[in-house]
Design an enzyme around this catalytic site. Sequence first.
Site, PDB file in Angstrom:
ATOM      1  N   SER A  75      31.078  52.521  35.623  1.00 28.28           N
ATOM      2  CA  SER A  75      31.957  53.667  35.411  1.00 28.28           C
ATOM      3  C   SER A  75      31.874  54.113  33.950  1.00 28.28           C
ATOM      4  O   SER A  75      30.791  54.418  33.459  1.00 28.28           O
ATOM      5  CB  SER A  75      33.396  53.326  35.836  1.00 28.28           C
ATOM      6  OG  SER A  75      34.185  54.497  35.901  1.00 28.28           O
ATOM      7  N   GLU A  85      25.800  57.579  39.977  1.00 23.56           N
ATOM      8  CA  GLU A  85      26.891  57.536  40.958  1.00 23.56           C
ATOM      9  C   GLU A  85      28.062  58.288  40.369  1.00 23.56           C
ATOM     10  O   GLU A  85      28.062  58.630  39.190  1.00 23.56           O
ATOM     11  CB  GLU A  85      27.277  56.084  41.266  1.00 23.56           C
ATOM     12  CG  GLU A  85      27.706  55.265  40.050  1.00 23.56           C
ATOM     13  CD  GLU A  85      29.153  55.464  39.625  1.00 23.56           C
ATOM     14  OE1 GLU A  85      29.995  55.808  40.489  1.00 23.56           O
ATOM     15  OE2 GLU A  85      29.447  55.283  38.426  1.00 23.56           O
ATOM     16  N   HIS A 131      31.561  53.279  42.670  1.00 31.41           N
ATOM     17  CA  HIS A 131      32.980  52.957  42.806  1.00 31.41           C
ATOM     18  C   HIS A 131      33.291  52.454  44.210  1.00 31.41           C
ATOM     19  O   HIS A 131      34.023  53.069  44.985  1.00 31.41           O
ATOM     20  CB  HIS A 131      33.830  54.180  42.448  1.00 31.41           C
ATOM     21  CG  HIS A 131      33.828  54.498  40.985  1.00 31.41           C
ATOM     22  ND1 HIS A 131      32.731  55.007  40.335  1.00 31.41           N
ATOM     23  CD2 HIS A 131      34.800  54.358  40.041  1.00 31.41           C
ATOM     24  CE1 HIS A 131      33.026  55.183  39.048  1.00 31.41           C
ATOM     25  NE2 HIS A 131      34.255  54.790  38.854  1.00 31.41           N
TER      26      HIS A 131
END
Length: 353
Positions: free
Chosen positions: A147, A251, A323
């Site tokens: 992230s 992502e 995630h």
Amino acid sequence: MMDRRRAMQALGLAAAGAALPAAIGGAALGATRTAAPVRKAPRLREGDTVGLVAPATYSDDPFKLELVEEAIAAMGLKPKRGAHVLDRYGYLAGTDEDRAADINAMYADPEVKAVFAVRGGWGCARVLPHLDWDVISAHPKLLVGYSDITALHMAFAARAGFATIHGPIGASAWTKMSWESFRAVAFEGATPTWRNPPGDEDRLVQKEGRTTAFRRGVARGRLLGGNLTVLTALVGTPYLPDFKGAILFIEDVDEAEYRIDRMLTQLGLAGILGQLSGVVFGQCTDCTAKDGSSAGGFTLSQVLDQHLTPLGVPAFQGLEFGHVDDQFSLPEGVMAEIDATAGTVKLLEPAVA
């Protein structure tokens, strides 16, 4: 997860980094340019001490930190808290200087063998100017997280030159799949092939775990990437590595289709997409416009097809990273081979020494 779109700030300046291998596209492998091998941090061993840092959003709940420490202990490791890991400064885990100081201290500490981010959120890009790159570069240690930790992974690739691991953060679920993937890369120094596990739905044709090839074929290159939003925000800064010949893996979470479109457009206009040897798009969790603005618009797969297929290199969607609870650990800067037809990523060298 806080709204990164309101928090991202432009950082300016020109990108820098070491050259990576030339692209290998199409269905068959071709020749590659020789590139300097990425440096490797020592592998983790049972009993090692690892540092816990909070480089982004705060987590001022001692109980949650205890859960992280228990997870680290269950790996056979000894957790060591950063001095400011429970600090709070607005929505950040302490001031930029203090968060950076914890990272610097962990890389200077000979007892610490690796550094785990407790959580993501937003804030890693703010610490980059405060990091001691001489100290970090002189002491290769695995950095682990995903992230917002993408900002650190990219900066380490550009400024420190050793492999890091895009994998679970300390507060992740650490499912069996996630743990076994991380252990293989960080402890064993293995070179596995990552392939989504088969679905177990009660239906004739499985839907879970599928991958979609936008352009079939095999490609080799150094793995580089992470969260698309965070990576895109580093374009034009000295904290983004050279992507020539790289395999980009990306992502995201909670981003509408048009925002994914916008960010991929930026990477294309910046000349990054055109340098790649291959692309792997992982999981995009809750990536649908919530206000109905996507109705009648493009789906995520259509957006990806528009940007990735014209590149002429192998590209696919759906590998388990991002995630999600079950995620593969992908080492940054390590040579790998992707097979877009099979939906696999194979490491060609260990991530650790």
